[in-house]
Structures are given as C-alpha cells and as structure tokens.
Design an enzyme around this catalytic site. Structure first.
Site, short mmCIF file in Angstrom:
data_model
loop_
_atom_site.label_atom_id
_atom_site.label_comp_id
_atom_site.label_asym_id
_atom_site.label_seq_id
_atom_site.Cartn_x
_atom_site.Cartn_y
_atom_site.Cartn_z
N ASP A 47 0.86 -1.49 0.16
CA ASP A 47 0.19 0.45 0.19
C ASP A 47 0.72 1.05 0.40
OD1 ASP A 47 -1.60 -2.07 0.20
OD2 ASP A 47 -3.05 -0.88 2.27
N ASP A 86 -2.58 5.33 -3.68
CA ASP A 86 -1.60 3.89 -2.69
C ASP A 86 -1.04 3.34 -3.76
OD1 ASP A 86 -3.32 5.31 0.27
OD2 ASP A 86 -4.57 2.72 0.17
N HIS A 96 -7.18 -0.53 -3.49
CA HIS A 96 -6.20 -1.44 -4.69
C HIS A 96 -6.53 -2.25 -5.44
CE1 HIS A 96 -5.02 -0.71 0.28
NE2 HIS A 96 -4.89 0.84 -0.91
N ASP A 142 -5.59 -5.23 -6.48
CA ASP A 142 -5.36 -6.18 -5.92
C ASP A 142 -5.71 -7.31 -6.21
OD1 ASP A 142 -3.93 -5.43 -3.74
OD2 ASP A 142 -2.42 -5.37 -3.68
N CYS A 173 -0.76 -8.02 -1.10
CA CYS A 173 -0.79 -6.61 -0.04
C CYS A 173 0.40 -6.89 1.31
CB CYS A 173 -1.92 -6.66 0.66
SG CYS A 173 -3.61 -6.73 -0.37
O1 DAV Z 1 -11.51 -5.50 -0.96
O2 DAV Z 1 -11.36 -6.54 -2.50
C1 DAV Z 1 -8.61 -5.62 -1.11
C2 DAV Z 1 -6.97 -5.09 -1.57
C3 DAV Z 1 -6.98 -4.75 0.50
N1 DAV Z 1 -4.94 -4.33 0.29
C4 DAV Z 1 -11.08 -5.81 -1.04
C5 DAV Z 1 -9.68 -5.01 -1.76
#
Ligand code: DAV
Length: 382
Positions: free
Chosen positions: A138, A215, A264, A266, A365
C-alpha cells in the site's frame, strides 16, 4: 521468527543474492531494486509485520471502503491495539509465509519495529495513532529500480513508510532511485462533501482533486506498462504525478473496474504470467490492453460470513503472490481457486492466511517484491 530485519543480512550489502538464486552471469550483489512485473522469478521480497498494529482512527472517507461492521471499532478504538489473539495468529502466518518464501530460494527482508500507538498531529488535524507495517504494497511502489513512497489519504497512515525507511535507505545507498511523492496536506478540501464535487464523475469518489494522493496498491506492473485504477484513495492528480515521475520509459494506463468500494486493484486483477490474467468476476470490465490475454474469472472466496474482516472484502482470496510464471502462493482453504489455478497449469503453494485477511489483505498486499528477473518488456496490447 524474523531472521532478517531491515538493514541486516541480504538487505544490507554484498550478501544479496549470495544464495546463488540470481544466476551467476550478472554481479548479483549489484541488483538492489529490479521489479518490472508481478510474475517474473522472484529473488528478494519485503514481508510486512503486523506487530503492534492498532485500529485506524476514523475519518469519514473510510466509509467508502471499510466494511460497515468495523466502523464502530474505528470510531471508538482508533489508536488502540488490534485484537491480541487474532493478531498473534496473523503474525505467525506472516512468519510462516517468510519461511515458505525462503524455502523457495527467495531472500526475505522485514520492516523495522516502530510504535503505531503514538498519537500525532499536523497544523490541520490530529490522529489517535498509526495503523501497522503489515501492508508494504500500500505504501511503496517499486517500478524497475525506482521506489515511490505513496501519499496515502488515510490520515492514520501518514507515517507508515517510516517502518520501511531503513530498507529504503539501504536500497538508495546501493543505487536505487528513491522518490517520495509530494507530502500531502490531507486537509478537509481533499475529502468529498456530498454535492461538492467539481463534476458528476468526481462525485463517485471519496477523495477530490485537491492534491495528488494514491495508495501504491492501486497500481500493477506489466513491464513497460503500469496499470492503475481510480479509487477512493487514488485520484487523477496522483495518477498524473506517478505518470510524470516514471517518465517516458513507462506507460501508465487507467483501467475501469466495477467496484463501488474500490481501494487497491490487487483483489480485482492478478496477472500471473504473460497472457494469463486472474480477474474478480464481480469487478472485471474488459479493457483493450488485455486483448490476446487468457482471462480466468476467480472462483469465489471460501471465507465463512462471520469471519472478522475489519478493512476489506473476502475477495483477498485472489490476492495471490507469484513466485515465477508457474508458481503461486495461495491461501490453503481457497480450494476452488487452487483447483482452478492448478487446472490452468500452475503449481500452487498453500499457506494458511485467514487471520491476516482480517487486517486488510493477503499475500500480494503484505509483500513488496524488490527483485525479480526481467526488464521493461512489452506485454500488453497498445
Ligand atoms: O476489499 O477487495 C482488497 C485489497 C486490500 N489491500 C478488497 C480490497
């Protein structure tokens, strides 16, 4: 436990690559940051640490992404420690991941231990504490030999890169390019007030165009192409900053995703090899960049509905980490996903990770791949 801390072992100097995994043709110790894709053979990686993690202090923009069940906790317990037993189990899962990666020949480095419980303030606002050093993906974006420190829009994350500074300084001393994004002010103007946006499109997002914010986890690397989604933490201004910072060597393209809680990219896309893209079937919007790629819709997550998920959705099931174009780390209980990936030709390494899920992410992550083989090749359609 954590055998290699920031600034020691492989991260500190000529020992990097000494396990022979870098091949032998090149001067292995000279490779500090070299990561152009999400799938080329992985040589060195940062694994985050949840040690000392606290609940994030509440700010209204978090309502766009944080599951409603956790709003009360953030409002009332911001700056207070994350639940101890669950956190301990998650830390053990992270340590196991580090062991598994090392057994696969990958050098693992970990962040410094810093306090996340200290309140802090700027001239404009105060935060009850930080968050954690659990999700380096992040806070830091590695593209080639560049590390960018992201200007994150959650105020509690203002100092999150500190835990990685020993590592970053070590990379810089050994030749990497270190680019902190402009320090954001995170004043009220950054956050949307309903009806106050400059255009109907902007009305969709939690952050305005007041200043560049992003991010790092909203970006994915595909060789000379970098793909990004607009989200509740990444604005157009931030994307423009990254595009200009990376320069002519890279093309930064925005892809549309169908995710009302976008934060995010990913758990929406996971490129696993040239021409192989795992997608979230609820969020995927076809894009010309992926013409010619095989698209595999990920089977749904297996997480029980009552499992605590404080910061994200169960779709972190598809937040996998590629060790090379044939090998992927996948959560042990995501059997439908493991079966689908195995049928697609991959070797899946199962690792227990559900306790980490609770704190906002999975294998992609919690890691930051700093050295992979390969360079800025062309993988996406023009
Ligand atoms: O809620 O699908 C997931 C990624 C979080 N770093 C989600 C995001």
């Amino acid at each position: 436990m954590k055998r290699i801390r920031a600034g020691t072992g492989a991260a500190a100097g000529p020992a990097a690559g000494a396990n022979g995994t870098l091949g032998g043709e090149a001067d292995a110790s000279a490779v500090v940051l070299n990561s152009y894709t999400e799938w080329e053979p992985l040589r060195e990686v940062v694994v985050g640490s949840l040690s000392g993690g606290v609940f994030p202090g509440w700010q209204e923009s978090m309502a766009y992404t944080v599951p409603e069940a956790a709003w009360r906790l953030c409002r009332e317990e911001g700056g207070l420690p994350l639940p101890a037993a669950h956190l301990k189990a998650a830390e053990e899962e992270l340590d196991t991941l580090a062991d598994v990666l090392e057994a696969e020949g990958v050098t693992v480095v970990r962040p410094d231990t810093v306090s996340h419980q200290r309140p802090f303030r700027t001239p404009h606002w105060a935060s009850a504490g930080g968050l954690y050093a659990g999700m380096p993906r992040d806070a830091l974006l590695v593209v080639g030999d560049i590390v960018i420190e992201a200007p994150m829009s959650w105020r509690c994350r203002y100092h999150e890169a500190d835990a990685f500074r020993t590592l970053i300084k070590s990379w810089f001393r050994r030749g990497a390019r270190w680019m902190p994004a402009p320090r954001p002010q995170l004043t009220e103007e950054l956050y949307r007030t309903p009806g106050g946006a400059e255009s109907p499109a902007a009305e969709r997002w939690a952050v305005t165009e007041f200043e560049p914010v992003f991010d790092a986890a909203d970006f994915l690397r595909f060789g000379e192409d970098v793909v990004v989604q607009r989200s509740h933490v990444t604005n157009e201004f931030g994307i423009a900053w990254v595009r200009r910072a990376l320069g002519a060597e890279f093309t930064v393209s925005v892809v549309e995703t169908d995710d009302p809680h976008a934060m995010h990219i990913d758990a929406t896309f996971a490129p696993l090899a040239p021409g192989k893209l795992l997608v979230n079937p609820e969020r995927y919007v076809p894009h010309r960049l992926f013409e010619g790629w095989d698209i595999l819709p990920a089977p749904g997550p297996t997480l029980p509905p009552d499992w605590p998920m404080y910061f994200c959705s169960p779709w972190v099931s598809m937040n996998v980490l590629s060790l090379n174009p044939e090998t992927i780390v996948v959560e042990r209980q995501e059997r439908p996903l493991i079966d689908a990936l195995t049928a697609w030709g991959f070797r899946c390494i199962p690792v227990d990770f559900r306790h980490v899920y609770s704190f906002g992410g999975s294998f992609h992550c919690v890691t930051l791949d700093t050295v992979r083989d390969g360079g800025p090749a062309k993988y996406l359609a023009s």
